[in-house]
Design a protein around this motif. Sequence first.
Motif, PDB file in Angstrom:
ATOM      1  N   THR A   9      30.521  71.897  18.668  1.00 13.02           N
ATOM      2  CA  THR A   9      31.206  72.764  17.714  1.00 13.02           C
ATOM      3  C   THR A   9      32.367  72.041  17.054  1.00 13.02           C
ATOM      4  O   THR A   9      32.572  72.150  15.835  1.00 13.02           O
ATOM      5  CB  THR A   9      31.692  74.048  18.400  1.00 13.02           C
ATOM      6  OG1 THR A   9      30.599  74.675  19.065  1.00 13.02           O
ATOM      7  CG2 THR A   9      32.279  75.017  17.389  1.00 13.02           C
ATOM      8  N   ARG A  14      26.394  85.746  23.870  1.00 12.81           N
ATOM      9  CA  ARG A  14      26.314  84.405  23.328  1.00 12.81           C
ATOM     10  C   ARG A  14      26.712  84.408  21.843  1.00 12.81           C
ATOM     11  O   ARG A  14      26.555  83.416  21.164  1.00 12.81           O
ATOM     12  CB  ARG A  14      24.902  83.840  23.491  1.00 12.81           C
ATOM     13  CG  ARG A  14      24.463  83.652  24.920  1.00 12.81           C
ATOM     14  CD  ARG A  14      25.418  82.822  25.752  1.00 12.81           C
ATOM     15  NE  ARG A  14      25.559  81.462  25.284  1.00 12.81           N
ATOM     16  CZ  ARG A  14      24.810  80.443  25.689  1.00 12.81           C
ATOM     17  NH1 ARG A  14      23.859  80.630  26.561  1.00 12.81           N
ATOM     18  NH2 ARG A  14      25.028  79.228  25.231  1.00 12.81           N
ATOM     19  N   GLU A  15      27.182  85.560  21.347  1.00 13.90           N
ATOM     20  CA  GLU A  15      27.746  85.602  20.016  1.00 13.90           C
ATOM     21  C   GLU A  15      29.021  84.764  20.003  1.00 13.90           C
ATOM     22  O   GLU A  15      29.630  84.524  21.043  1.00 13.90           O
ATOM     23  CB  GLU A  15      28.082  87.043  19.613  1.00 13.90           C
ATOM     24  CG  GLU A  15      26.897  87.988  19.579  1.00 13.90           C
ATOM     25  CD  GLU A  15      26.093  87.888  18.292  1.00 13.90           C
ATOM     26  OE1 GLU A  15      26.420  87.018  17.452  1.00 13.90           O
ATOM     27  OE2 GLU A  15      25.149  88.673  18.128  1.00 13.90           O
ATOM     28  N   HIS A  16      29.446  84.344  18.817  1.00 16.88           N
ATOM     29  CA  HIS A  16      30.698  83.610  18.725  1.00 16.88           C
ATOM     30  C   HIS A  16      31.730  84.434  17.971  1.00 16.88           C
ATOM     31  O   HIS A  16      31.402  85.406  17.283  1.00 16.88           O
ATOM     32  CB  HIS A  16      30.490  82.251  18.047  1.00 16.88           C
ATOM     33  CG  HIS A  16      30.134  82.337  16.592  1.00 16.88           C
ATOM     34  ND1 HIS A  16      28.833  82.397  16.136  1.00 16.88           N
ATOM     35  CD2 HIS A  16      30.911  82.355  15.477  1.00 16.88           C
ATOM     36  CE1 HIS A  16      28.813  82.451  14.821  1.00 16.88           C
ATOM     37  NE2 HIS A  16      30.071  82.422  14.382  1.00 16.88           N
ATOM     38  N   LEU A  57      21.294  87.542  16.241  1.00 14.43           N
ATOM     39  CA  LEU A  57      21.532  86.244  16.859  1.00 14.43           C
ATOM     40  C   LEU A  57      20.257  85.405  16.859  1.00 14.43           C
ATOM     41  O   LEU A  57      20.283  84.209  16.552  1.00 14.43           O
ATOM     42  CB  LEU A  57      22.034  86.421  18.295  1.00 14.43           C
ATOM     43  CG  LEU A  57      22.239  85.140  19.107  1.00 14.43           C
ATOM     44  CD1 LEU A  57      23.301  84.260  18.468  1.00 14.43           C
ATOM     45  CD2 LEU A  57      22.623  85.467  20.554  1.00 14.43           C
ATOM     46  N   MET A 106      28.833  78.257  13.483  1.00 13.78           N
ATOM     47  CA  MET A 106      30.138  78.405  14.122  1.00 13.78           C
ATOM     48  C   MET A 106      31.185  77.528  13.440  1.00 13.78           C
ATOM     49  O   MET A 106      32.309  77.962  13.162  1.00 13.78           O
ATOM     50  CB  MET A 106      30.034  78.051  15.605  1.00 13.78           C
ATOM     51  CG  MET A 106      29.124  78.965  16.410  1.00 13.78           C
ATOM     52  SD  MET A 106      28.782  78.314  18.055  1.00 13.78           S
ATOM     53  CE  MET A 106      30.403  78.315  18.789  1.00 13.78           C
ATOM     54  N   THR A 125      23.381  77.214  17.204  1.00 14.40           N
ATOM     55  CA  THR A 125      24.092  77.773  16.048  1.00 14.40           C
ATOM     56  C   THR A 125      25.431  77.079  15.806  1.00 14.40           C
ATOM     57  O   THR A 125      26.313  77.651  15.164  1.00 14.40           O
ATOM     58  CB  THR A 125      24.317  79.281  16.230  1.00 14.40           C
ATOM     59  OG1 THR A 125      25.042  79.511  17.448  1.00 14.40           O
ATOM     60  CG2 THR A 125      22.992  80.023  16.292  1.00 14.40           C
ATOM     61  N   TYR A 126      25.584  75.851  16.269  1.00 14.89           N
ATOM     62  CA  TYR A 126      26.856  75.161  16.131  1.00 14.89           C
ATOM     63  C   TYR A 126      27.297  75.049  14.675  1.00 14.89           C
ATOM     64  O   TYR A 126      28.496  75.143  14.362  1.00 14.89           O
ATOM     65  CB  TYR A 126      26.759  73.745  16.740  1.00 14.89           C
ATOM     66  CG  TYR A 126      26.126  72.734  15.818  1.00 14.89           C
ATOM     67  CD1 TYR A 126      26.888  71.979  14.926  1.00 14.89           C
ATOM     68  CD2 TYR A 126      24.741  72.551  15.785  1.00 14.89           C
ATOM     69  CE1 TYR A 126      26.290  71.075  14.049  1.00 14.89           C
ATOM     70  CE2 TYR A 126      24.153  71.659  14.917  1.00 14.89           C
ATOM     71  CZ  TYR A 126      24.921  70.923  14.053  1.00 14.89           C
ATOM     72  OH  TYR A 126      24.341  70.049  13.178  1.00 14.89           O
ATOM     73  N   GLY A 178      29.075  81.530  21.413  1.00 17.91           N
ATOM     74  CA  GLY A 178      27.998  80.873  20.697  1.00 17.91           C
ATOM     75  C   GLY A 178      27.065  80.078  21.578  1.00 17.91           C
ATOM     76  O   GLY A 178      27.176  80.068  22.804  1.00 17.91           O
ATOM     77  N   LYS A 179      26.130  79.381  20.947  1.00 10.54           N
ATOM     78  CA  LYS A 179      25.157  78.562  21.644  1.00 10.54           C
ATOM     79  C   LYS A 179      24.928  77.289  20.835  1.00 10.54           C
ATOM     80  O   LYS A 179      25.236  77.224  19.634  1.00 10.54           O
ATOM     81  CB  LYS A 179      23.846  79.316  21.888  1.00 10.54           C
ATOM     82  CG  LYS A 179      23.172  79.831  20.635  1.00 10.54           C
ATOM     83  CD  LYS A 179      22.223  81.011  20.948  1.00 10.54           C
ATOM     84  CE  LYS A 179      21.060  80.604  21.818  1.00 10.54           C
ATOM     85  NZ  LYS A 179      19.996  79.937  21.037  1.00 10.54           N
TER      86      LYS A 179
END
Length: 560
Positions: free
Chosen positions: A33, A356-358, A82, A381, A377-378, A373-374
């Motif tokens: 991230t 796991r949402e950001h 997501l 983010m 999806t960097y 996050g995960k």
Amino acid sequence: MTTTRLDPAYRAAALATLDDSEVDVLVIGGGITGAGAALDAASRGLSVTLVEARDFAAGTSSRSSKLIHGGLRYLEQLDFALVREALKERGLLLNSLAPHLVRPVSFLYPLQHRVWERAYIGAGIALYDTLGGARSVPMHKHLSRTRALELAPALAEDALTGAIRYYDAQVDDARHTMTVARTAADAGATVLTRTRVTGLLRDGDRVTGAVVEDRETGATHRIRARAVISATGVWTDDMIEMTGVDFPFHVRMSKGVHIMVPRDRLDLDTGLIMRTEKSVLFVIPWAEHWIIGTTDTDWDLDKDHPTATAADVQYILDHVNAVLREPLTRADIVGTYAGLRPLMTGASKETAKLSREHAVAEPAPGLFVIAGGKYTTYRVMAADVVDAAAARLDRPVPPSATDRLPVLGAAGYHEMRDDLAGLAAESGLSTETVERLLGRYGSLVRDLFALIAADPALARPIEGAPHHLAAEAVYAATHEGALHLDDLLTRRTRISIEVSDRGLTAAQDIAQLVAGPLGWDQRRVDTEVNAYFDRVHAELAANQAATDEAANAARLVTAR
């Protein structure tokens, strides 16, 4: 193609300028991230400095399941947004952003109940195949038990009534993170490892930068910035403590453990995914190995060195052996690794159910925090947190363009992939070797060819790790920012978990190979080798421990 070389000269020059001026954005954290945020900001024309306390991807971003995926289990939690977002990112990474580092991988989902399970799971996977928009992997297929066993002879006949085969994607997470950081440097960002934030600079309530310590020399620098981004993952609560203000969210750590076994130990032509009582278990093809994991348990001990215990390993073996004809044993395991997921606190106390949402917040003026996050999806983010920071700058800032910005090595990869024979003739290497190198370096592979042309001895295999060339070790030191032996064995390569002696033989050879580029004398070579040996023995001791507390104590004997 000329690219920025992250070598000792680059680092020295960058450190020398840290105190001289104010940058638009200071990014704290060199995981995926943080690297993504540095690239996003730099590609918008902002001046950027990234600092990382250890090495690129030294934390969570090198210890994942190495999958780029939407997360099938999030469909069951009805988190369609997501999954859709992650599948869109999967397509971008596979097709344009990093096709040399991200590739399709198939999984078999064994069915154990007739009729209703095939309908239920099949409907979910059909939705999974359509949520991501344009197709980036093959569609799923329903299989009879006979056909499933042809693909996976290692499965016991009574372990399934049939199966569904679907596709996702996988990535070498550590190499991808490092490559994103290199791409940020190529876009103008200053990226520095072994630089630890020890305090924040303030003007009243406003955060205006950070004090950082160069961990190689002990020197202190003051970096002034118009906006500070914290992308510190499981260390987010440490940032909370440093600011002295309460954040709108906190991060909880969940430990995930994986084991590595030789490829020939399981007769499979596909990966596997299975339900467990806590989440899911994957068997993932990985070059000459299988990665099997993961666990999902609370962790509140040392963040830098999470460790697999004997109980963690047994949990994985018990669950995978439940579907195999011939069970795996501890003797089959050539490597283990453990990572920590940064989960934002939510309604449930079980880490497997946390979000796991950001989220992005500005807990103090000038400080922007991204958490949750995960890996997949960097990029989203990173764009979100840079959007927030850019809104506080005193001039217009263009929108994010990283959805159209391939990382280094992507441009020209497909054309080179179609000409393996020509590249083999050009380099003097076998087509198999060139194919493997393309999957690690993409079109930057010609940098390695140039090293070999200048010194043909670098075409030889590394002692104790024959699937890697000596040139790769040298390249890691001259181009990829590796500063220590552990950086090379654990993240630039995966020798530490891919060979049965955990890289102890290779350590000696690699240390001599990089001594020149890194300016090491024999005393420093011996120090690096001994430190790596101590680390390996501490991890092996930790793997024998029965509890997290005992494993943590064993691992910290040689923590650095």
